[in-house]
Design an enzyme around this catalytic site. Structure first.
Site, PDB file in Angstrom:
ATOM      1  N   GLY A  22       0.794  -1.207   0.000  1.00 52.15           N
ATOM      2  CA  GLY A  22       0.000   0.000   0.000  1.00 52.15           C
ATOM      3  C   GLY A  22       0.832   1.264   0.000  1.00 52.15           C
ATOM      4  N   VAL A  26       8.669  -1.656  -3.872  1.00 54.03           N
ATOM      5  CA  VAL A  26      10.026  -1.815  -3.340  1.00 54.03           C
ATOM      6  C   VAL A  26      10.901  -2.402  -4.442  1.00 54.03           C
ATOM      7  CG1 VAL A  26      11.466  -2.901  -1.582  1.00 54.03           C
ATOM      8  CG2 VAL A  26       9.143  -2.162  -1.008  1.00 54.03           C
ATOM      9  N   LYS A  41      12.191   1.910  -1.353  1.00 52.11           N
ATOM     10  CA  LYS A  41      10.731   1.988  -1.299  1.00 52.11           C
ATOM     11  C   LYS A  41      10.319   3.318  -1.915  1.00 52.11           C
ATOM     12  CE  LYS A  41       8.214   0.576   2.240  1.00 52.11           C
ATOM     13  NZ  LYS A  41       7.524   0.549   3.563  1.00 52.11           N
ATOM     14  N   GLU A  93      18.273  -1.057   4.007  1.00 56.83           N
ATOM     15  CA  GLU A  93      19.012  -2.315   3.965  1.00 56.83           C
ATOM     16  C   GLU A  93      18.321  -3.321   3.049  1.00 56.83           C
ATOM     17  OE1 GLU A  93      20.240  -5.706   7.340  1.00 56.83           O
ATOM     18  OE2 GLU A  93      19.022  -3.963   7.858  1.00 56.83           O
ATOM     19  N   TYR A  94      19.105  -3.956   2.187  1.00 59.51           N
ATOM     20  CA  TYR A  94      18.571  -5.016   1.335  1.00 59.51           C
ATOM     21  C   TYR A  94      18.700  -6.346   2.071  1.00 59.51           C
ATOM     22  CZ  TYR A  94      18.042  -8.355  -2.470  1.00 59.51           C
ATOM     23  OH  TYR A  94      17.624  -9.402  -3.247  1.00 59.51           O
ATOM     24  N   ASP A 136       1.716  -2.025  13.407  1.00 58.85           N
ATOM     25  CA  ASP A 136       1.328  -2.842  12.246  1.00 58.85           C
ATOM     26  C   ASP A 136       2.217  -4.077  12.161  1.00 58.85           C
ATOM     27  OD1 ASP A 136      -0.256  -3.497  10.077  1.00 58.85           O
ATOM     28  OD2 ASP A 136       1.013  -2.433   8.631  1.00 58.85           O
ATOM     29  N   PRO A 139       3.247 -10.941  10.114  1.00 56.75           N
ATOM     30  CA  PRO A 139       4.272 -11.761   9.445  1.00 56.75           C
ATOM     31  C   PRO A 139       4.821 -11.137   8.164  1.00 56.75           C
ATOM     32  CG  PRO A 139       2.493 -13.157  10.215  1.00 56.75           C
ATOM     33  CD  PRO A 139       2.042 -11.738  10.413  1.00 56.75           C
TER      34      PRO A 139
END
Length: 465
Positions: A22, A26, A41, A93-94, A136, A139
């Site tokens: 939303g 990314v 992002k 961070e990736y 928020d 998982p």
């Protein structure tokens, strides 16, 4: 419209789109300045002029960048494109890994899961010590790196508990510009107080953590209604099924931690996420200690055949056993860690009672003297009509050592062989040298009903049972 590979956003070069939500798309990208992988992002074009979306993105960057912790995603930078109007982005961070949701769908090992829960609890505790409520947690907002580390992400709905207040008519009022009466977040993981719009404190995240832990351990959502009204009822007035009713392998003490996190009233939960992390560590350590005391049952073979007489190699890496192949049993060598096995012996003769040499280079075993299966003399399973052989694992040479003898066992120094035989009447224990010569009777008993079988050496080679 997604950005094409090679597009530049300042010092960042887009590689590919790796996710969408939303808050925008990314991308995987490269920092051409520092030569490192990053994730970008980017707000969607439709939100490029939305002050609420821009403020929320800025809040996420500011909140997460202030929380330096190994289990919280690291924010590197915030910027905007040269478009008109500009599109805002975060460089972060990736993570080479998967979401916790993807891992739940793939596997749910209790030991590994509790370690991840400890890490998530510690990351939340760090945020709470900075007075930040995530609001928020779910998982999808937790990544698991390829080497097993949990990372909490997406602080776009976070707030400082001493500055933001919930509107009495709203389910939750969170990021800058959120409209009263709009439910923001993911209902299945919201606390009762977040759903009904009362003022939140840090323990609201604890409820969400309990819902995440429940799902990670059981594979089911704690609150899984298909309609919002069902979810609200379940969270505010009903309890999910006990974890152990779904999986009896979940320790009861771990179930108690999750149940307390999911208490309807904040006062009934733990005082802090640091307390949750501490309690989870205690549970984890007790599970580890129990695992050391009590061996865990693991299936090593899966053939649809009768398998008998297993023997582990001295280094514990290989297993030899007898498997029924056709009408006789043959020796099979297995390496469970490599999921490989090979048949050692062949032919029409029954092969049983394998025993390793101390150096792991050869095996003793019993082979039937005649083609077919060995016979047993009576109900206690003493075999008759077999000879002791030696099998060299390198050359695969087979050598007959001792006739009419069973249950061979090498001495710890490899110089002697103990076995049982009926050479002088009832079955007794005998001892021979390594080549099978110079046999001596070790045990005796005048009673015919007494039988001595299956000799085994003590580790020091001083005793035989």
């Amino acid at each position: 419209m997604n950005l094409a590979p090679g597009t530049r956003l300042g010092v960042y070069e887009i590689v590919e789109a790796i996710g969408q939500g939303g808050m925008g798309v990314v991308y995987g990208a490269g920092d051409v300045r520092l030569n490192r992988d990053v994730a970008i992002k980017l707000l969607p074009e439709a939100s490029s002029s939305d002050p609420d979306a821009i403020a929320r993105l800025r809040l996420e960057a500011q909140t997460a960048s202030a929380l330096n912790h190994p289990h919280i995603l690291t924010i590197y930078d915030i910027g905007e494109t040269e478009d008109a109007p500009p599109r805002r982005y975060i460089a972060m961070e990736y993570i080479d890994g998967e979401t916790l949701r993807a891992r739940i769908a793939r596997e749910r090992d209790v030991g590994e899961t509790i370690e991840l829960l400890v890490q998530i609890a510690e990351g939340l505790a760090k945020a709470h010590e900075a007075d930040v409520v995530h609001r928020d947690l779910k998982p999808d907002n937790i990544m698991i790196t390829a080497d097993g580390y949990a990372k909490i992400l997406d602080f776009g709905l976070a707030k400082l508990v001493d500055t933001a207040h919930a509107d009495s008519d709203a389910t939750t009022q969170i990021a800058p510009g959120t409209r009263p009466g709009v439910l923001v977040g993911t209902p299945s993981y919201m606390s009762p107080e977040q759903l009904i719009g009362t003022e939140l404190d840090l323990r609201s995240d604890m409820f969400a953590f309990g819902a995440v832990a429940y799902e990670a351990l059981s594979g089911r959502r704690a609150f899984d209604g298909t309609k919002l009204v069902e979810i609200v009822y379940q969270i505010t007035a009903a309890d999910p099924p006990p974890l152990r009713s779904i999986d009896e392998g979940i320790p009861s003490e771990l179930q108690r931690v999750v149940v307390r996190c999911l208490a309807k009233k904040p006062a009934a939960r733990y005082p802090s996420m640091r307390d949750v992390a501490t309690e989870l560590k205690r549970v984890r350590d007790r599970i580890r200690e129990s695992a050391r005391r009590f061996p865990r049952l693991v299936q090593l073979t899966a053939a649809r055949a009768i398998e008998q007489f297993p023997a582990l190699s001295p280094n514990g890496q290989q297993l030899v056993f007898s498997r029924e192949i056709g009408r006789v049993r043959k020796l099979i060598l297995s390496e469970p860690a490599e999921s490989s096995e090979r048949q050692l012996t062949r032919g029409p003769f029954d092969d049983i009672h394998a025993a390793w040499s101390p150096d792991g280079r050869s095996l003793l075993f019993v082979r039937a003297a005649e083609a077919g299966k060995l016979d047993t003399s009576e109900v206690f399973g003493r075999y008759v009509g077999g000879n002791i052989w030696m099998f060299d694992l390198q050359s695969e040479k087979e050598t007959r050592l001792i006739e009419e003898a069973f249950n061979p066992a090498w001495s710890p120094d490899g110089t002697q062989i103990a076995f049982d035989a009926s050479w002088s009447g009832p079955r007794r224990i005998w001892l021979a040298d390594a080549p099978g010569r110079n046999a001596q009777q070790l045990t005796s008993n005048h009673r015919e009903a007494s039988q001595h079988v299956r000799p085994r050496w003590s580790p020091d080679g001083e005793k035989i049972v």
